[in-house]
Design a protein around this motif. Sequence first.
Motif, PDB file in Angstrom:
ATOM      1  N   ALA A 110      12.497   9.679   9.378  1.00 32.65           N
ATOM      2  CA  ALA A 110      12.181   9.433   7.965  1.00 32.65           C
ATOM      3  C   ALA A 110      11.203   8.285   7.762  1.00 32.65           C
ATOM      4  CB  ALA A 110      13.478   9.135   7.197  1.00 32.65           C
ATOM      5  N   LEU A 111      11.171   7.334   8.672  1.00 33.47           N
ATOM      6  CA  LEU A 111      10.402   6.103   8.470  1.00 33.47           C
ATOM      7  C   LEU A 111       8.912   6.323   8.192  1.00 33.47           C
ATOM      8  CD1 LEU A 111      10.526   3.044   8.275  1.00 33.47           C
ATOM      9  CD2 LEU A 111      10.172   2.957  10.765  1.00 33.47           C
ATOM     10  N   PRO A 112       8.177   7.103   8.987  1.00 27.90           N
ATOM     11  CA  PRO A 112       6.754   7.287   8.666  1.00 27.90           C
ATOM     12  C   PRO A 112       6.523   7.966   7.310  1.00 27.90           C
ATOM     13  CG  PRO A 112       7.190   7.937  10.937  1.00 27.90           C
ATOM     14  CD  PRO A 112       8.517   7.722  10.278  1.00 27.90           C
ATOM     15  N   ILE A 113       7.410   8.852   6.916  1.00 27.45           N
ATOM     16  CA  ILE A 113       7.294   9.488   5.598  1.00 27.45           C
ATOM     17  C   ILE A 113       7.474   8.423   4.513  1.00 27.45           C
ATOM     18  CG2 ILE A 113       8.218  11.253   4.024  1.00 27.45           C
ATOM     19  CD1 ILE A 113       9.360  12.646   6.595  1.00 27.45           C
ATOM     20  N   ALA A 114       8.520   7.621   4.675  1.00 23.46           N
ATOM     21  CA  ALA A 114       8.808   6.573   3.693  1.00 23.46           C
ATOM     22  C   ALA A 114       7.652   5.585   3.592  1.00 23.46           C
ATOM     23  CB  ALA A 114      10.099   5.850   4.071  1.00 23.46           C
ATOM     24  N   GLU A 115       7.127   5.164   4.732  1.00 25.12           N
ATOM     25  CA  GLU A 115       6.019   4.200   4.723  1.00 25.12           C
ATOM     26  C   GLU A 115       4.784   4.798   4.043  1.00 25.12           C
ATOM     27  OE1 GLU A 115       7.138   1.543   8.665  1.00 25.12           O
ATOM     28  OE2 GLU A 115       5.676   3.180   8.873  1.00 25.12           O
ATOM     29  N   SER A 116       4.508   6.060   4.317  1.00 24.76           N
ATOM     30  CA  SER A 116       3.316   6.678   3.722  1.00 24.76           C
ATOM     31  C   SER A 116       3.462   6.873   2.213  1.00 24.76           C
ATOM     32  CB  SER A 116       3.011   8.014   4.396  1.00 24.76           C
ATOM     33  OG  SER A 116       3.943   9.004   4.023  1.00 24.76           O
ATOM     34  N   LYS A 117       4.694   6.976   1.728  1.00 26.17           N
ATOM     35  CA  LYS A 117       4.949   7.184   0.300  1.00 26.17           C
ATOM     36  C   LYS A 117       5.315   5.891  -0.438  1.00 26.17           C
ATOM     37  CE  LYS A 117       4.652  11.738   0.288  1.00 26.17           C
ATOM     38  NZ  LYS A 117       3.597  12.418  -0.463  1.00 26.17           N
ATOM     39  N   GLY A 118       5.487   4.801   0.319  1.00 27.26           N
ATOM     40  CA  GLY A 118       5.892   3.551  -0.303  1.00 27.26           C
ATOM     41  C   GLY A 118       7.319   3.602  -0.828  1.00 27.26           C
ATOM     42  N   LEU A 119       8.175   4.345  -0.125  1.00 22.54           N
ATOM     43  CA  LEU A 119       9.569   4.505  -0.544  1.00 22.54           C
ATOM     44  C   LEU A 119      10.518   3.861   0.458  1.00 22.54           C
ATOM     45  CD1 LEU A 119       9.422   8.304  -1.499  1.00 22.54           C
ATOM     46  CD2 LEU A 119       9.482   6.369  -3.090  1.00 22.54           C
ATOM     47  N   SER A 120      11.701   3.527   0.000  1.00 20.66           N
ATOM     48  CA  SER A 120      12.745   3.062   0.908  1.00 20.66           C
ATOM     49  C   SER A 120      13.572   4.270   1.343  1.00 20.66           C
ATOM     50  CB  SER A 120      13.630   2.020   0.222  1.00 20.66           C
ATOM     51  OG  SER A 120      14.270   2.591  -0.896  1.00 20.66           O
ATOM     52  N   ILE A 121      14.283   4.086   2.433  1.00 17.37           N
ATOM     53  CA  ILE A 121      15.151   5.144   2.957  1.00 17.37           C
ATOM     54  C   ILE A 121      16.584   4.814   2.564  1.00 17.37           C
ATOM     55  CG2 ILE A 121      16.027   6.293   5.023  1.00 17.37           C
ATOM     56  CD1 ILE A 121      13.385   5.422   6.416  1.00 17.37           C
ATOM     57  N   GLU A 122      17.209   5.729   1.859  1.00 14.33           N
ATOM     58  CA  GLU A 122      18.622   5.582   1.522  1.00 14.33           C
ATOM     59  C   GLU A 122      19.430   6.214   2.653  1.00 14.33           C
ATOM     60  OE1 GLU A 122      19.479   7.244  -2.390  1.00 14.33           O
ATOM     61  OE2 GLU A 122      17.355   7.000  -2.873  1.00 14.33           O
ATOM     62  N   GLN A 123      20.376   5.470   3.207  1.00 16.90           N
ATOM     63  CA  GLN A 123      21.234   6.028   4.246  1.00 16.90           C
ATOM     64  C   GLN A 123      22.496   6.591   3.607  1.00 16.90           C
ATOM     65  OE1 GLN A 123      21.765   3.854   7.979  1.00 16.90           O
ATOM     66  NE2 GLN A 123      20.314   2.362   7.169  1.00 16.90           N
ATOM     67  N   ASN A 124      22.919   7.741   4.104  1.00 18.86           N
ATOM     68  CA  ASN A 124      24.130   8.358   3.576  1.00 18.86           C
ATOM     69  C   ASN A 124      24.916   8.947   4.745  1.00 18.86           C
ATOM     70  OD1 ASN A 124      26.019  10.216   2.401  1.00 18.86           O
ATOM     71  ND2 ASN A 124      24.837  10.098   0.505  1.00 18.86           N
ATOM     72  N   SER A 125      26.095   8.420   4.977  1.00 15.74           N
ATOM     73  CA  SER A 125      26.909   8.859   6.116  1.00 15.74           C
ATOM     74  C   SER A 125      27.346  10.316   5.991  1.00 15.74           C
ATOM     75  CB  SER A 125      28.125   7.946   6.291  1.00 15.74           C
ATOM     76  OG  SER A 125      28.929   7.985   5.129  1.00 15.74           O
ATOM     77  N   ASP A 126      27.288  10.886   4.784  1.00 16.69           N
ATOM     78  CA  ASP A 126      27.630  12.299   4.626  1.00 16.69           C
ATOM     79  C   ASP A 126      26.585  13.215   5.256  1.00 16.69           C
ATOM     80  OD1 ASP A 126      30.067  11.950   3.342  1.00 16.69           O
ATOM     81  OD2 ASP A 126      29.163  11.936   1.348  1.00 16.69           O
ATOM     82  N   LEU A 127      25.464  12.658   5.688  1.00 19.75           N
ATOM     83  CA  LEU A 127      24.420  13.436   6.358  1.00 19.75           C
ATOM     84  C   LEU A 127      24.462  13.292   7.876  1.00 19.75           C
ATOM     85  CD1 LEU A 127      21.478  12.682   3.915  1.00 19.75           C
ATOM     86  CD2 LEU A 127      22.869  14.769   4.037  1.00 19.75           C
ATOM     87  N   ALA A 128      25.449  12.542   8.400  1.00 16.01           N
ATOM     88  CA  ALA A 128      25.597  12.406   9.852  1.00 16.01           C
ATOM     89  C   ALA A 128      25.932  13.761  10.465  1.00 16.01           C
ATOM     90  CB  ALA A 128      26.707  11.400  10.166  1.00 16.01           C
ATOM     91  N   GLU A 129      25.550  13.927  11.726  1.00 14.57           N
ATOM     92  CA  GLU A 129      25.812  15.200  12.386  1.00 14.57           C
ATOM     93  C   GLU A 129      27.305  15.469  12.476  1.00 14.57           C
ATOM     94  OE1 GLU A 129      25.188  18.148  12.790  1.00 14.57           O
ATOM     95  OE2 GLU A 129      23.837  18.344  14.500  1.00 14.57           O
ATOM     96  N   ARG A 130      27.628  16.716  12.403  1.00 13.36           N
ATOM     97  CA  ARG A 130      29.015  17.175  12.510  1.00 13.36           C
ATOM     98  C   ARG A 130      29.513  16.970  13.937  1.00 13.36           C
ATOM     99  NH1 ARG A 130      30.336  23.369  13.265  1.00 13.36           N
ATOM    100  NH2 ARG A 130      32.588  23.271  13.308  1.00 13.36           N
ATOM    101  N   VAL A 131      30.743  16.503  14.043  1.00 11.31           N
ATOM    102  CA  VAL A 131      31.402  16.399  15.341  1.00 11.31           C
ATOM    103  C   VAL A 131      32.213  17.673  15.525  1.00 11.31           C
ATOM    104  CG1 VAL A 131      33.123  15.150  16.701  1.00 11.31           C
ATOM    105  CG2 VAL A 131      31.512  13.882  15.259  1.00 11.31           C
ATOM    106  N   LEU A 132      31.835  18.458  16.527  1.00  7.68           N
ATOM    107  CA  LEU A 132      32.536  19.706  16.794  1.00  7.68           C
ATOM    108  C   LEU A 132      33.923  19.431  17.384  1.00  7.68           C
ATOM    109  CD1 LEU A 132      32.308  22.816  16.780  1.00  7.68           C
ATOM    110  CD2 LEU A 132      31.413  22.646  19.122  1.00  7.68           C
ATOM    111  N   SER A 133      33.986  18.470  18.315  1.00  2.00           N
ATOM    112  CA  SER A 133      35.247  18.109  18.969  1.00  2.00           C
ATOM    113  C   SER A 133      35.106  16.703  19.525  1.00  2.00           C
ATOM    114  CB  SER A 133      35.535  19.092  20.112  1.00  2.00           C
ATOM    115  OG  SER A 133      36.653  18.673  20.861  1.00  2.00           O
ATOM    116  N   SER A 134      36.205  15.993  19.624  1.00  3.55           N
ATOM    117  CA  SER A 134      36.168  14.662  20.224  1.00  3.55           C
ATOM    118  C   SER A 134      36.250  14.747  21.746  1.00  3.55           C
ATOM    119  CB  SER A 134      37.317  13.797  19.687  1.00  3.55           C
ATOM    120  OG  SER A 134      38.561  14.391  20.029  1.00  3.55           O
ATOM    121  N   GLN A 135      36.476  15.930  22.262  1.00  6.07           N
ATOM    122  CA  GLN A 135      36.575  16.142  23.706  1.00  6.07           C
ATOM    123  C   GLN A 135      35.291  16.788  24.215  1.00  6.07           C
ATOM    124  OE1 GLN A 135      39.974  18.763  23.793  1.00  6.07           O
ATOM    125  NE2 GLN A 135      41.389  17.053  24.005  1.00  6.07           N
TER     126      GLN A 135
END
Length: 179
Positions: A57-82
């Motif tokens: 996201a960083l180069p997109i944000a820099e080119s647009k003059g925007l900040s990056i909002e982080q959201n943990s709901d967009l983290a990758e899904r964990v299929l299994s802990s094993q």
Amino acid sequence: MGKVVYLVRHCEAEGQAPHAKLTPEGKRQAEELALFFGKVKIERIISSPFVRARSTALPIAESKGLSIEQNSDLAERVLSSQDEENWLEKLRDSFLDVHLKYKGGESSIEAMTRAYKVLKEISGDRPTVIVTHGNLMTLLLRCFDKRFGFEEWKALTNPDVFRISETGGHVSVKRVWEG
């Protein structure tokens, strides 16, 4: 005009861990993404907190003059802990049965619910880029088109971009990345 969201899968990374960085090729791809979005109106960027997503996201944000909002709901899904020897088969099964849940993991429906919540909170008048991960991206696309599943996940590229637009209650999903 309606709501427009660009759903982006992160660029090539060194691994799957949350702290995995982009490879040199992934860094080049992230710059290419910034060029891709150069003439596209973007007012907001939301990213998974994983390093590979934020670095995409960083180069997109820099080119647009925007900040990056982080959201943990967009983290990758964990299929299994094993560590699963047949994880690919288990992943396929999780697309077939969205309620299937492995030890320490998250079912497809749980992942879809948290990711969809992020999308629903986006204002219709602010074109937005969301940077996330392949499995979660496929599940989010499935919210709009039930044909998205295991084979569509396998066909994704790093990076990949889909445009989701909603006008008058009608939602359309289109792959727009040809990189």
